[in-house]
Design a protein around this motif. Structure first.
Motif, PDB file in Angstrom:
ATOM      1  N   ASN A 177       2.675 -10.908   7.526  1.00 16.82           N
ATOM      2  CA  ASN A 177       2.254  -9.541   7.822  1.00 16.82           C
ATOM      3  C   ASN A 177       2.212  -8.698   6.551  1.00 16.82           C
ATOM      4  O   ASN A 177       1.361  -7.842   6.398  1.00 16.82           O
ATOM      5  N   LEU A 178       3.162  -8.948   5.647  1.00 14.70           N
ATOM      6  CA  LEU A 178       3.227  -8.177   4.411  1.00 14.70           C
ATOM      7  C   LEU A 178       2.258  -8.685   3.353  1.00 14.70           C
ATOM      8  O   LEU A 178       1.848  -7.940   2.464  1.00 14.70           O
ATOM      9  N   VAL A 179       1.908  -9.968   3.465  1.00 15.24           N
ATOM     10  CA  VAL A 179       1.006 -10.542   2.465  1.00 15.24           C
ATOM     11  C   VAL A 179      -0.385  -9.905   2.567  1.00 15.24           C
ATOM     12  O   VAL A 179      -1.058  -9.712   1.558  1.00 15.24           O
ATOM     13  N   ILE A 180      -0.790  -9.546   3.783  1.00 17.98           N
ATOM     14  CA  ILE A 180      -2.114  -8.926   3.962  1.00 17.98           C
ATOM     15  C   ILE A 180      -2.261  -7.667   3.096  1.00 17.98           C
ATOM     16  O   ILE A 180      -3.155  -7.604   2.255  1.00 17.98           O
ATOM     17  N   PRO A 181      -1.408  -6.656   3.266  1.00 17.85           N
ATOM     18  CA  PRO A 181      -1.573  -5.490   2.390  1.00 17.85           C
ATOM     19  C   PRO A 181      -1.334  -5.802   0.910  1.00 17.85           C
ATOM     20  O   PRO A 181      -1.990  -5.212   0.057  1.00 17.85           O
ATOM     21  N   GLU A 240       6.888 -11.316  -3.516  1.00 18.79           N
ATOM     22  CA  GLU A 240       6.984  -9.863  -3.460  1.00 18.79           C
ATOM     23  C   GLU A 240       7.244  -9.393  -2.028  1.00 18.79           C
ATOM     24  O   GLU A 240       8.018  -8.460  -1.807  1.00 18.79           O
ATOM     25  N   ALA A 241       6.593 -10.058  -1.076  1.00 16.95           N
ATOM     26  CA  ALA A 241       6.814  -9.716   0.326  1.00 16.95           C
ATOM     27  C   ALA A 241       8.288  -9.911   0.682  1.00 16.95           C
ATOM     28  O   ALA A 241       8.904  -9.091   1.372  1.00 16.95           O
ATOM     29  N   MET A 242       8.850 -10.985   0.186  1.00 22.13           N
ATOM     30  CA  MET A 242      10.256 -11.281   0.445  1.00 22.13           C
ATOM     31  C   MET A 242      11.148 -10.188  -0.150  1.00 22.13           C
ATOM     32  O   MET A 242      12.116  -9.754   0.475  1.00 22.13           O
ATOM     33  N   ALA A 265       7.850  -1.757   6.362  1.00 27.20           N
ATOM     34  CA  ALA A 265       7.770  -2.751   5.283  1.00 27.20           C
ATOM     35  C   ALA A 265       6.314  -3.059   4.957  1.00 27.20           C
ATOM     36  O   ALA A 265       5.936  -3.177   3.790  1.00 27.20           O
ATOM     37  N   ARG A 266       5.506  -3.176   6.007  1.00 26.00           N
ATOM     38  CA  ARG A 266       4.106  -3.495   5.780  1.00 26.00           C
ATOM     39  C   ARG A 266       3.412  -2.352   5.041  1.00 26.00           C
ATOM     40  O   ARG A 266       2.588  -2.572   4.155  1.00 26.00           O
ATOM     41  N   ALA A 267       3.779  -1.117   5.424  1.00 24.37           N
ATOM     42  CA  ALA A 267       3.215   0.039   4.729  1.00 24.37           C
ATOM     43  C   ALA A 267       3.655   0.037   3.260  1.00 24.37           C
ATOM     44  O   ALA A 267       2.869   0.325   2.361  1.00 24.37           O
ATOM     45  N   MET A 268       4.923  -0.319   3.015  1.00 23.84           N
ATOM     46  CA  MET A 268       5.407  -0.378   1.632  1.00 23.84           C
ATOM     47  C   MET A 268       4.638  -1.407   0.822  1.00 23.84           C
ATOM     48  O   MET A 268       4.370  -1.210  -0.362  1.00 23.84           O
ATOM     49  N   ALA A 269       4.286  -2.516   1.480  1.00 24.58           N
ATOM     50  CA  ALA A 269       3.569  -3.584   0.786  1.00 24.58           C
ATOM     51  C   ALA A 269       2.193  -3.134   0.311  1.00 24.58           C
ATOM     52  O   ALA A 269       1.617  -3.725  -0.594  1.00 24.58           O
TER      53      ALA A 269
END
Ligand code: ADP
Ligand code: MG
Lengths: 311, 241
Positions: free
Chosen positions: B100-104, B121-123, B153-157
């Motif tokens: 989910n975080l890799v997308i952004p 970085e997502a981690m 977290a996703r927004a932060m990414a």
């Protein structure tokens, strides 16, 4: 890179295997039936790039297939164009139609998009039925040029379809593993969230509809030479629309192998049924199998294999 | 170095004949912690939808760091640094929390980096937010607080300069609210401008340096938390006559 090399080797092996098969002089019926199964590998793979990866269910597969076939008919009638040209042109014209339905996704989502593609199919069929140059409603007989490769048209077309199937699957494989594939998956899950996370959703959807349309057109382009007599009701056959959707759903829509498995299993079953029982039974078989999968194994055979004990 | 200034001028949004936003203006300064409050249906989410590009506007201007972004598509606004979280979490359900975080990271945070870097970085982000143990589960298996954290977290990414958090605390216990507050404070210390939309008064009052109050699509008050608490118009909007 190692995996890409491996994939390339497998592709080459399949093509060489296809050529070898074509030069084996087994019963012609084998090539005749094999062509149909391979054609469905292309159709199912193409459908899945849009329906499986991006989540936009196309009910109008027949329209794209038939557009490929009729582009070929036009080019044969007008210029006696050679087969590679027919395939490329069929792909391009259907790709253009794909781009068109891509813009529909701006306004239409979910089932409304699907209904629009179905309507498109009906409209296109009506137009073709009234276009006499390509045979109109009564159809057209296509004359195959003499002395093809492999000494026989059916064998040639079979080999060509092996190549097209490998090409289609390779395209799907590449998309799946690229940032494009990940972006499509994100927008399938939530278009709004994907867009807000920086995914250019419109551009990716246009890409998916165009590639999908292109490959469907490619699958349809050799069709006139395969059947030699084409009428709108055969090119726009509902079978294509139903199979295109059923095969990936049975095999599994999330990976490239799903549509291949579905096309080979269902395609072969239909060929066998056509010979042993009747061709009328085909859609019934598909319907029953599809319902069984939707209820019992919504992630298809791929899902069953990955999680043998279910959830 | 801090950026993230948002200027909204005379923003109007209609749904059919209904005016959801009526000439709303606001100016959020770089690095500010800005609160946006108002009764249910007052237009807060609509305002955020317009700013993030999810909805088109029927009038007015939106400027980000001096640049007019009123007409550009949502994904480009995200790439410029305007990132929002959703009031109703919208995770990518077929992916793991990490994916989910890799997308952004891949799409919004600039240069399509190598995938391995994105995963690392997502981690890191998951660790900061306390979600690393869930990295390889699907969102369906998350609790409500974890879902909210994933949303953040996703927004932060996406590497926001301006983060808009739409009711990230609704339905959470007071301990969990403090958790989220701590995260937002930490992000702000790193120079990220934050707009917080919230119903939990204790949280907004503590967090915000400045607050604007919307009622029926119009700003009715603006000021420091103390000024807002003492404002009679606000009291009326919330408690009725
Ligand atoms: N897509 C929409 N279509 C029609 N009306 C909407 C839409 N989105 C919001 N509204 C209406 O606009 C008003 C403001 O909604 P919203 O911005 O969600 O309020 P808030 O977030 O402050 O609770 C509500 O009356 C709501 O019903
Ligand atoms: Mg809201």
């Amino acid at each position: 890179m190692v995996r890409t090399g491996g994939g390339l080797l497998v592709s080459l092996a399949v093509i060489v295997g296809g050529i070898l098969l074509a030069s084996l002089r087994v019963n012609l019926y084998f090539y005749f039936a094999g062509y149909v199964v391979l054609q469905y590998v292309v159709v199912a793979t193409a459908w899945n790039i849009l329906g499986g990866y991006a989540g936009y269910v196309n009910f109008g597969t027949s329209a794209f297939f038939a557009l490929g076939a009729y582009t070929a008919i036009f080019l044969i009638e007008a210029f006696r164009a050679p087969l590679p040209v027919l395939i490329l042109a069929g792909g391009l014209v259907s790709g253009l139609l794909g781009l068109g339905i891509g813009y529909l996704t701006l306004r239409l989502k979910g089932v409304f998009f699907s209904i629009a593609t179905l309507a498109l199919s009906v409209v296109l069929q009506t137009l073709i039925m009234n276009w006499d140059y390509v045979g109109g409603a009564k159809g057209v007989t296509v004359i195959r040029p003499g002395s093809p490769l492999f000494g026989n048209w059916v064998r040639l077309l079979f080999t060509v379809m092996v190549g097209l199937a490998v090409a289609a699957v390779t395209v799907a494989w590449i998309i799946e593993r690229s940032w494009v594939g990940r972006g499509l998956r994100a927008l399938r899950d939530s278009e709004e969230a994907a867009e807000c996370m920086g995914v250019p959703t419109l551009r990716l959807k246009l890409f998916a509809t165009t590639i999908s349309g292109f490959l469907l057109g490619v699958a349809g382009a050799p069709f006139p030479y395969y059947v030699t007599y084409v009428e709108p009701s055969s090119a726009f056959n509902l079978d294509y629309a139903v199979n295109a959707l059923a095969m990936p759903m049975i095999g599994g829509t999330t990976t490239w192998i799903g549509p291949v498995i579905g096309a080979v299993l269902l395609g072969t079953a239909q060929q066998v049924a056509t010979v042993t029982i009747s061709s009328e039974l085909n859609l019934l078989i598909v319907g029953v199998v599809l319902v069984a999968f939707v209820v019992l194994a919504p992630e298809g055979i791929v899902g069953l294999v990955r999680r043998p004990r279910g959830r | 170095m801090v950026g993230g200034r948002l200027e909204v001028e005379g923003l109007t949004k209609r749904f059919g004949g209904f005016t959801a936003l009526n000439g709303v203006s606001l100016d959020v300064k770089s690095g500010e912690r800005f609160g946006l409050i108002g009764p249910n249906g007052s237009g807060k989410t609509t305002l955020i939808n317009c700013v993030s590009g999810a909805l088109s506007t029927d009038g007015g201007r939106i400027r980000f760091e001096g640049r007019d972004i009123t007409a550009i598509p949502a994904h480009q606004r995200t790439r410029l640094g305007v990132v929002r979280s959703f009031q109703i979490p919208k995770p990518f359900i077929s992916m793991t929390v990490l994916e989910n975080l890799v997308i952004p990271l891949e799409y919004a945070a600039g240069a399509r980096a190598e995938r391995a870097d994105c995963a690392a970085e997502a981690m890191d982000i998951l660790r900061t937010i306390g979600l690393e143990s869930k990295a390889h589960t699907r969102p369906a298996g998350l609790t409500q607080i974890e879902m909210r954290k994933l949303e953040l977290a996703r927004a932060m990414a996406a590497k926001p300069k301006l983060l808009i958090s739409d009711e990230a605390m609704a339905g959470l216990s007071s301990g969990e609210v403090d958790d989220i507050l701590t995260i937002l404070f930490r992000l702000n210390e790193r120079g990220i401008t934050i707009i917080m939309i919230e119903h939990i008064m204790r949280a907004v009052m503590r967090f915000s340096e400045r607050i604007i109050v919307l009622d029926a699509g119009e700003p009715i008050a603006e000021g420091t938390p103390n000024e807002i608490v003492r404002n009679s118009a606000v009291e009326k909007a919330y408690l009725g006559e």
